[in-house]
Scaffold this active site. Structure first.
Site, PDB file in Angstrom:
ATOM      1  N   ASN A 550       0.761  -1.246   0.000  1.00 51.78           N
ATOM      2  CA  ASN A 550       0.000   0.000   0.000  1.00 51.78           C
ATOM      3  C   ASN A 550       0.788   1.291   0.000  1.00 51.78           C
ATOM      4  O   ASN A 550       0.255   2.326  -0.348  1.00 51.78           O
ATOM      5  CB  ASN A 550      -0.933   0.021   1.214  1.00 51.78           C
ATOM      6  CG  ASN A 550      -1.887  -1.143   1.192  1.00 51.78           C
ATOM      7  OD1 ASN A 550      -2.569  -1.361   0.201  1.00 51.78           O
ATOM      8  ND2 ASN A 550      -1.907  -1.905   2.260  1.00 51.78           N
ATOM      9  N   TYR A 551       2.034   1.251   0.446  1.00 52.27           N
ATOM     10  CA  TYR A 551       2.734   2.517   0.616  1.00 52.27           C
ATOM     11  C   TYR A 551       4.022   2.658  -0.180  1.00 52.27           C
ATOM     12  O   TYR A 551       4.579   3.734  -0.252  1.00 52.27           O
ATOM     13  CB  TYR A 551       3.032   2.744   2.093  1.00 52.27           C
ATOM     14  CG  TYR A 551       1.782   2.918   2.907  1.00 52.27           C
ATOM     15  CD1 TYR A 551       1.018   4.074   2.781  1.00 52.27           C
ATOM     16  CD2 TYR A 551       1.332   1.927   3.762  1.00 52.27           C
ATOM     17  CE1 TYR A 551      -0.149   4.246   3.501  1.00 52.27           C
ATOM     18  CE2 TYR A 551       0.168   2.085   4.492  1.00 52.27           C
ATOM     19  CZ  TYR A 551      -0.565   3.239   4.357  1.00 52.27           C
ATOM     20  OH  TYR A 551      -1.716   3.402   5.071  1.00 52.27           O
ATOM     21  N   LEU A 552       4.528   1.565  -0.727  1.00 53.09           N
ATOM     22  CA  LEU A 552       5.815   1.648  -1.406  1.00 53.09           C
ATOM     23  C   LEU A 552       5.629   1.648  -2.912  1.00 53.09           C
ATOM     24  O   LEU A 552       5.080   0.692  -3.469  1.00 53.09           O
ATOM     25  CB  LEU A 552       6.682   0.462  -0.984  1.00 53.09           C
ATOM     26  CG  LEU A 552       7.028   0.430   0.503  1.00 53.09           C
ATOM     27  CD1 LEU A 552       7.786  -0.838   0.840  1.00 53.09           C
ATOM     28  CD2 LEU A 552       7.842   1.657   0.888  1.00 53.09           C
TER      29      LEU A 552
END
Ligand SMILES: *[C@@H]1O[C@H](CO)[C@@H](O)[C@H](O)[C@H]1NC(C)=O
Ligand SMILES: *[C@@H]1O[C@H](CO)[C@@H](O)[C@H](O)[C@H]1NC(C)=O
Ligand SMILES: *[C@@H]1O[C@H](CO)[C@@H](O)[C@H](O)[C@H]1NC(C)=O
Ligand SMILES: *[C@@H]1O[C@H](CO)[C@@H](O)[C@H](O)[C@H]1NC(C)=O
Ligand SMILES: CC(=O)N[C@H]1CO[C@H](CO)[C@@H](O)[C@@H]1O
Length: 593
Positions: A550-552
């Site tokens: 989700n964030y990288l």
């Protein structure tokens, strides 16, 4: 081939179709993503046809010989009460069923399904004996494991048939995979952490709960015989195919396309492009909020301190509670005085703030951080004359903060800060930790360490898996055996060398060479195992997949793999490779976030 793309994608960020892409590409399954003509803004499709959801199989009553006992006496339950009892019985060995909240919630919901007679008899959960039911289900699980090849094959074929029939939809000119076309069966709600609703009955979803979304000119899926859909609508501003409202939190659930689909890949890509835009203006935003710490207006000061927390600590903006959720979880805007402690000095550092609160999904956030003096002074001011249960930021709420973020940069949310920080941290860590001369396993260890640094930053912790100790022990056994093997090989090499000194012939020279190779091979194998053990140990309490998924920015990982010749399979498994197909196609080895 990988990395054959060179696309000019700038225009998309502004979101103004039509867009022109310059691209040099060999054929790739995802060229559609970039080549398609775009719909007007907000329109997601023109044509959408699908088969609707697959419902959970109906309840099968227990065989007569499987008994339920109340207060030591056999009792035959009505089908509805029995079904709910089986949900509990299936979890009997789980710690959940010993927790007070779980038991209380379950018992309350179970009683709602009972006949009035059952209700008047069964008044104490501790007097219920589910052992036979539990044993029956365990035996079934065991039997499934023992199934013959043919039986397993039959089940596999049936699943494939379902995927073929229900697992795809047609969206415009594409046949797309559907992510979750099966509706979850009923059961008991667990929730993450110590969720106050755990144990409640997750109801069976019926066709009457279901809203179907498809285009007017498509073949509307028929409801199961004897049933009706709640509604059929034709909303092309949304991408879901089926939706319903679940009864625990009252949240809306959707059946959507697979992450590998055109529309999902595009959304994912846009998310990371937004984070890259933040990179360009983050300095300005930081200067601005630092100025605002001195503002005469209390609201502006509070907003500036909250923004500092979001930026520095990757806190969420609001409490992001699902509707109906009652767990006492908070985000930045809803922090209360009791959630922080101010220490002018702590652990040898000045101006320390100690945070302790329940964040999303009731995951505890505990952190001690040094802050700037002005932030510290402001916090003291915000806490003056307040009770522990008072809001820390009393002039602020989530909508005010989100509105401010929008003013700072279009599309900016607290999550963008997380995505930005996580991605840039991964990139920096990879640069720092990768040693060019390392072999592939050591490089992968470096990658996982970089990924862990990010997960710690984002507070993605987990309880150590139940199997942890055992799997570590197994690994240690393997390492010990490998060490013995290495010692043997070294001894053999030594004696071969001594032998060669005496004989000085070709044959003994060759023997020395092959013994040398054997030693090297075993050394490599040992190193691989040791790296694996280090990796697993360091990973004990960290959930890597949340940040990974989700964030990288996946292009950072793809680029890293290309640069160092690491197979992408070592970093992403099959599901993840599908989700990030767009990045695998696009990213060159010199990609910079
Ligand atoms: C419920 O049953 C258990 C076990 O028999 C007993 O210890 C407990 O006191 C009972 N609780 C109530 C409220 O009757
Ligand atoms: C990311 O967050 C960490 C932790 O607060 C912070 O120290 C670091 O400066 C941030 N990095 C960037 C580039 O924003
Ligand atoms: C947030 O505060 C503003 C201004 O005080 C108010 O108009 C708005 O309704 C509040 N929003 C929420 C969600 O409480
Ligand atoms: C890949 O990893 C994810 C965790 O990110 C996991 O949920 C999924 O089951 C894995 N898929 C495969 C095919 O191993
Ligand atoms: C019941 C339901 O699913 N409603 C949703 C339909 O789509 C619109 C637009 O995305 C949502 O706002 C509704 O909540």
């Amino acid at each position: 081939p990988l990395g054959s793309y060179s696309a000019v994608l700038v225009g998309l960020l502004v979101g103004k179709p039509p867009l022109v892409f310059t691209l040099h590409s060999s054929v790739s399954p995802h060229r559609a993503l970039w080549e398609e003509e775009r719909h007007p803004e907000g329109i997601k499709w023109k044509f959408l046809e699908h088969k609707g959801p697959v419902f959970a199989p109906p309840y099968e009553p227990l065989p007569e010989n499987v008994k339920f006992y109340y207060d030591g006496k056999v009792m035959k339950l009505s089908p509805k009460a029995e079904e709910v009892a089986t949900f509990f019985a299936k979890m009997l060995d789980h710690e959940y069923t010993t927790k007070d909240i779980f038991r209380k919630n379950f018992f309350k919901d179970w009683r709602k399904e009972m006949t009035s007679e059952e209700k008047s008899t069964i008044t104490n959960l501790s007097k219920c004996d589910f052992t036979q039911m539990s044993q029956y289900f365990k035996a079934q699980t065991e039997a499934r494991k023992q199934m013959s090849k043919e039986e397993k094959q039959k089940i596999k074929e049936e699943n494939e048939r379902l995927v073929k029939e229900y697992g795809f939809c047609v969206m415009d000119n594409h046949k797309e995979r559907i992510a979750n076309f099966k509706i979850e069966p009923p059961g008991l709600f667990r929730g993450r952490g110590n969720h106050p609703k755990m144990g409640m009955l997750k109801r069976r979803i019926m066709p009457e709960d279901i809203i179907i979304n498809c285009s007017k000119d498509s073949k509307v899926p028929p409801p199961p015989p004897g049933h009706k859909w709640k509604e059929v609508r034709h909303d092309n501003k949304v991408t879901w195919l089926v939706s319903w409202t679940e009864n625990i939190q009252g949240s809306i659930k959707y059946i959507m396309l697979n992450p590998s689909s055109r529309i999902k890949g595009e959304k994912d890509w846009q998310k990371y492009e937004t984070a890259r835009r933040l990179k360009k203006c983050v300095d300005k935003i930081r200067n601005q909020y630092r100025e605002d710490w001195k503002s005469k207006e209390m609201k502006v000061r509070q907003r500036a301190v909250a923004l500092y927390f979001i930026d520095k600590l990757a806190l969420r903006a609001g409490n992001e509670k699902e509707e109906g959720e009652t767990a006492d979880t908070v985000g930045c805007c809803s922090l209360r005085v009791e959630h922080i402690n101010l220490h002018p000095e702590l652990d040898g550092q000045e101006y320390m703030v100690e945070f302790d609160f329940l964040g999303k999904d009731s995951i505890r956030y505990y952190n001690k951080v040094p802050v700037e003096k002005r932030v510290f002074k402001n916090l003291q001011l915000f806490m003056e004359n307040k009770q522990p249960e008072d809001d820390l930021f009393d002039r602020l709420n989530t909508s005010i903060l989100n509105k401010h973020l929008q003013d700072l940069m279009e599309g900016l949310t607290a999550k963008v800060f997380r995505t930005y920080n996580a991605s840039i941290t991964l990139q920096q860590q990879l640069k720092e930790l990768t040693t060019p001369d390392d072999n592939i396993p050591a490089k992968i260890l470096s990658y996982n360490r970089a990924n862990r640094a990010v997960a710690i930053l984002c507070n993605h912790q987990r309880a150590p898996p139940k199997t942890f100790e055992k799997s570590m022990m197994n690994l240690q056994t393997k390492i010990d055996a490998k060490k013995d093997q290495l010692a043997d090989a070294r001894r053999e090499l030594k004696s071969a060398k001594a032998d060669a000194k005496v004989r000085r012939d070709e044959k003994s020279k060759k023997t020395v060479e092959s013994k040398k190779k054997a030693v090297q091979r075993i050394e490599e194998q040992l190193m691989k195992l040791e790296v694996q053990a280090t990796d697993r140990e360091e990973n004990k309490q960290i959930a890597l997949s949340t940040s990974k998924l989700n964030y990288l920015d996946p292009r950072i990982s793809v680029a890293w793999c290309k640069k160092w010749g690491i197979p992408i399979e070592k970093i992403y498994n099959k599901t993840q490779r599908e989700k990030f197909a767009w990045a695998i196609d696009m990213a060159e080895e010199d990609y910079e976030f």
